[in-house]
Design a protein around this motif. Structure first.
Motif, mmCIF file in Angstrom:
data_model
loop_
_atom_site.group_PDB
_atom_site.id
_atom_site.type_symbol
_atom_site.label_atom_id
_atom_site.label_comp_id
_atom_site.label_asym_id
_atom_site.label_seq_id
_atom_site.Cartn_x
_atom_site.Cartn_y
_atom_site.Cartn_z
ATOM 1 N N LEU A 1 -74.422 -27.130 39.589
ATOM 2 C CA LEU A 1 -74.954 -27.063 41.213
ATOM 3 C C LEU A 1 -75.171 -27.985 42.002
ATOM 4 O O LEU A 1 -74.818 -28.353 42.982
ATOM 5 C CB LEU A 1 -76.176 -26.247 40.831
ATOM 6 N N LEU A 2 -75.454 -29.308 41.284
ATOM 7 C CA LEU A 2 -75.877 -30.791 42.014
ATOM 8 C C LEU A 2 -74.735 -31.043 42.791
ATOM 9 O O LEU A 2 -74.784 -31.647 43.593
ATOM 10 C CB LEU A 2 -76.577 -31.323 41.218
ATOM 11 N N ARG A 3 -73.717 -31.213 41.863
ATOM 12 C CA ARG A 3 -72.508 -31.676 42.370
ATOM 13 C C ARG A 3 -71.786 -30.680 43.375
ATOM 14 O O ARG A 3 -71.110 -31.326 44.338
ATOM 15 C CB ARG A 3 -71.340 -31.891 41.219
ATOM 16 N N SER A 4 -71.916 -29.381 43.357
ATOM 17 C CA SER A 4 -71.154 -28.637 44.196
ATOM 18 C C SER A 4 -71.975 -28.493 45.598
ATOM 19 O O SER A 4 -71.214 -28.233 46.672
ATOM 20 C CB SER A 4 -70.828 -27.350 43.721
ATOM 21 N N TYR A 5 -73.158 -28.624 45.471
ATOM 22 C CA TYR A 5 -73.890 -28.195 46.795
ATOM 23 C C TYR A 5 -73.757 -29.236 47.914
ATOM 24 O O TYR A 5 -73.615 -28.913 49.238
ATOM 25 C CB TYR A 5 -75.320 -27.849 46.417
ATOM 26 N N VAL A 6 -73.365 -30.288 47.756
ATOM 27 C CA VAL A 6 -73.169 -31.468 48.618
ATOM 28 C C VAL A 6 -71.996 -31.153 49.651
ATOM 29 O O VAL A 6 -71.764 -31.725 50.389
ATOM 30 C CB VAL A 6 -73.104 -32.833 47.954
ATOM 31 N N GLU A 7 -70.953 -30.360 49.090
ATOM 32 C CA GLU A 7 -69.754 -30.020 49.440
ATOM 33 C C GLU A 7 -69.691 -28.532 50.087
ATOM 34 O O GLU A 7 -68.705 -28.417 50.665
ATOM 35 C CB GLU A 7 -68.659 -30.339 48.580
ATOM 36 N N SER A 8 -70.846 -27.904 50.025
ATOM 37 C CA SER A 8 -71.001 -26.644 50.461
ATOM 38 C C SER A 8 -70.815 -26.666 51.944
ATOM 39 O O SER A 8 -71.532 -27.464 52.606
ATOM 40 C CB SER A 8 -72.305 -25.945 49.977
ATOM 41 N N PRO A 9 -69.921 -25.885 52.523
ATOM 42 C CA PRO A 9 -69.743 -25.653 53.916
ATOM 43 C C PRO A 9 -71.080 -24.977 54.513
ATOM 44 O O PRO A 9 -71.744 -25.357 55.695
ATOM 45 C CB PRO A 9 -68.755 -24.355 54.254
ATOM 46 N N ARG A 10 -71.740 -24.210 53.768
ATOM 47 C CA ARG A 10 -73.033 -23.315 54.355
ATOM 48 C C ARG A 10 -74.094 -24.665 54.412
ATOM 49 O O ARG A 10 -74.704 -24.647 55.398
ATOM 50 C CB ARG A 10 -73.281 -22.400 53.564
ATOM 51 N N VAL A 11 -74.181 -25.414 53.536
ATOM 52 C CA VAL A 11 -75.109 -26.397 53.383
ATOM 53 C C VAL A 11 -75.096 -27.184 54.413
ATOM 54 O O VAL A 11 -75.940 -27.947 55.157
ATOM 55 C CB VAL A 11 -75.536 -27.014 51.873
ATOM 56 N N ASN A 12 -73.648 -27.830 54.565
ATOM 57 C CA ASN A 12 -73.458 -28.739 55.401
ATOM 58 C C ASN A 12 -73.362 -28.404 56.878
ATOM 59 O O ASN A 12 -73.261 -28.965 58.057
ATOM 60 C CB ASN A 12 -72.045 -29.404 55.109
ATOM 61 N N SER A 13 -73.477 -27.031 57.184
ATOM 62 C CA SER A 13 -73.743 -26.443 58.672
ATOM 63 C C SER A 13 -75.270 -26.429 59.118
ATOM 64 O O SER A 13 -75.126 -26.158 60.310
ATOM 65 C CB SER A 13 -73.195 -25.019 58.519
ATOM 66 N N GLU B 1 -74.161 -15.629 42.214
ATOM 67 C CA GLU B 1 -74.549 -16.803 41.238
ATOM 68 C C GLU B 1 -73.506 -17.632 41.416
ATOM 69 O O GLU B 1 -72.221 -17.468 41.659
ATOM 70 C CB GLU B 1 -74.305 -16.325 39.512
ATOM 71 N N GLY B 2 -73.750 -19.068 41.240
ATOM 72 C CA GLY B 2 -72.954 -20.151 41.270
ATOM 73 C C GLY B 2 -73.236 -21.035 42.444
ATOM 74 O O GLY B 2 -74.440 -21.066 42.948
ATOM 75 N N GLU B 3 -72.622 -21.764 42.875
ATOM 76 C CA GLU B 3 -72.515 -22.773 43.956
ATOM 77 C C GLU B 3 -72.672 -22.070 45.137
ATOM 78 O O GLU B 3 -72.060 -21.279 45.485
ATOM 79 C CB GLU B 3 -71.486 -23.979 43.831
ATOM 80 N N PRO B 4 -73.375 -22.824 46.142
ATOM 81 C CA PRO B 4 -73.792 -22.248 47.629
ATOM 82 C C PRO B 4 -72.561 -22.560 48.357
ATOM 83 O O PRO B 4 -72.564 -23.321 49.489
ATOM 84 C CB PRO B 4 -75.127 -23.073 47.778
ATOM 85 N N SER B 5 -71.564 -21.529 48.241
ATOM 86 C CA SER B 5 -70.363 -22.092 48.952
ATOM 87 C C SER B 5 -70.656 -21.681 50.482
ATOM 88 O O SER B 5 -71.666 -21.164 51.029
ATOM 89 C CB SER B 5 -69.113 -21.133 48.552
#
Length: 132
Positions: free
Chosen positions: A11-23, A128-132
Motif C-alpha cells: 500500500l505504501l509503495r503503490s499509493y504514491v503512484e495512484s492517479p486518484r491520490v495524485n489528482s 481492496e488493494g491499492e488506491p488506483s
C-alpha cells in the motif's frame, strides 16, 4: 520498532503512484493518509468536518492552521476523487475510505455500515488493494 506487513508495504509503495491520490492537493493527500491510519478495520471513520478536524488535526485546529471550513473543502476534494464517500446514520456523519485494504492489524470495527450494503461493503464502491 514493529515491522510493516507485506500488505502495508505494498500500500505504501503503490499509493504514491495512484492517479486518484495524485489528482488531489497535497493537503487533501495528507488528510487521506491520516484517515487511512485512523480508520477502523473496514476503513471507516467520522465524516463530519468538525469531527475530522478536531480528532485528526487537534493541534493545528487549536492554532488556527486548520479550520472546519478548510476541512470540509478537503473532504469534498477526496469525495470528488473517489478516495472516500460519506453517509449519515442516526444523525452522525461517517466516511468510508474507498479501495481500503486492511493490513490485518485493525480488526476492531467501530462505525456503522453504509446504507444499502449487506455487511457495509458494496464491492462496486469499495475495493481492496491499492488506491488506483
Amino acid at each position: 520498532m514493529a515491522r510493516l506487513t507485506t500488505a502495508y508495504q505494498a500500500l505504501l509503495r503503490s499509493y504514491v503512484e495512484s492517479p486518484r491520490v495524485n489528482s488531489v492537493s497535497l493537503q487533501a493527500e495528507a488528510l487521506w493518509v491520516r484517515l487511512v491510519t485512523a480508520s477502523d478495520g473496514k476503513g471507516r471513520y467520522y465524516g463530519d468536518s468538525f469531527d475530522v478536524a478536531a480528532r485528526l488535526f487537534t493541534a493545528r485546529l487549536k492554532t488556527g492552521v486548520v479550520s472546519v471550513e478548510t476541512m470540509e473543502e478537503l473532504l469534498r476534494e477526496l469525495e470528488v476523487a473517489d478516495l472516500i464517500f460519506r453517509w449519515e446514520s442516526e444523525g452522525t456523519t461517517y466516511l468510508q475510505v474507498t479501495r481500503y485494504h486492511d493490513a490485518g492489524n485493525r480488526a476492531k470495527v467501530e462505525f456503522p455500515d453504509p446504507p444499502g450494503t449487506a455487511d457495509g461493503l458494496d464491492q462496486s464502491d469499495i475495493h481492496e488493494g491499492e488506491p488506483s
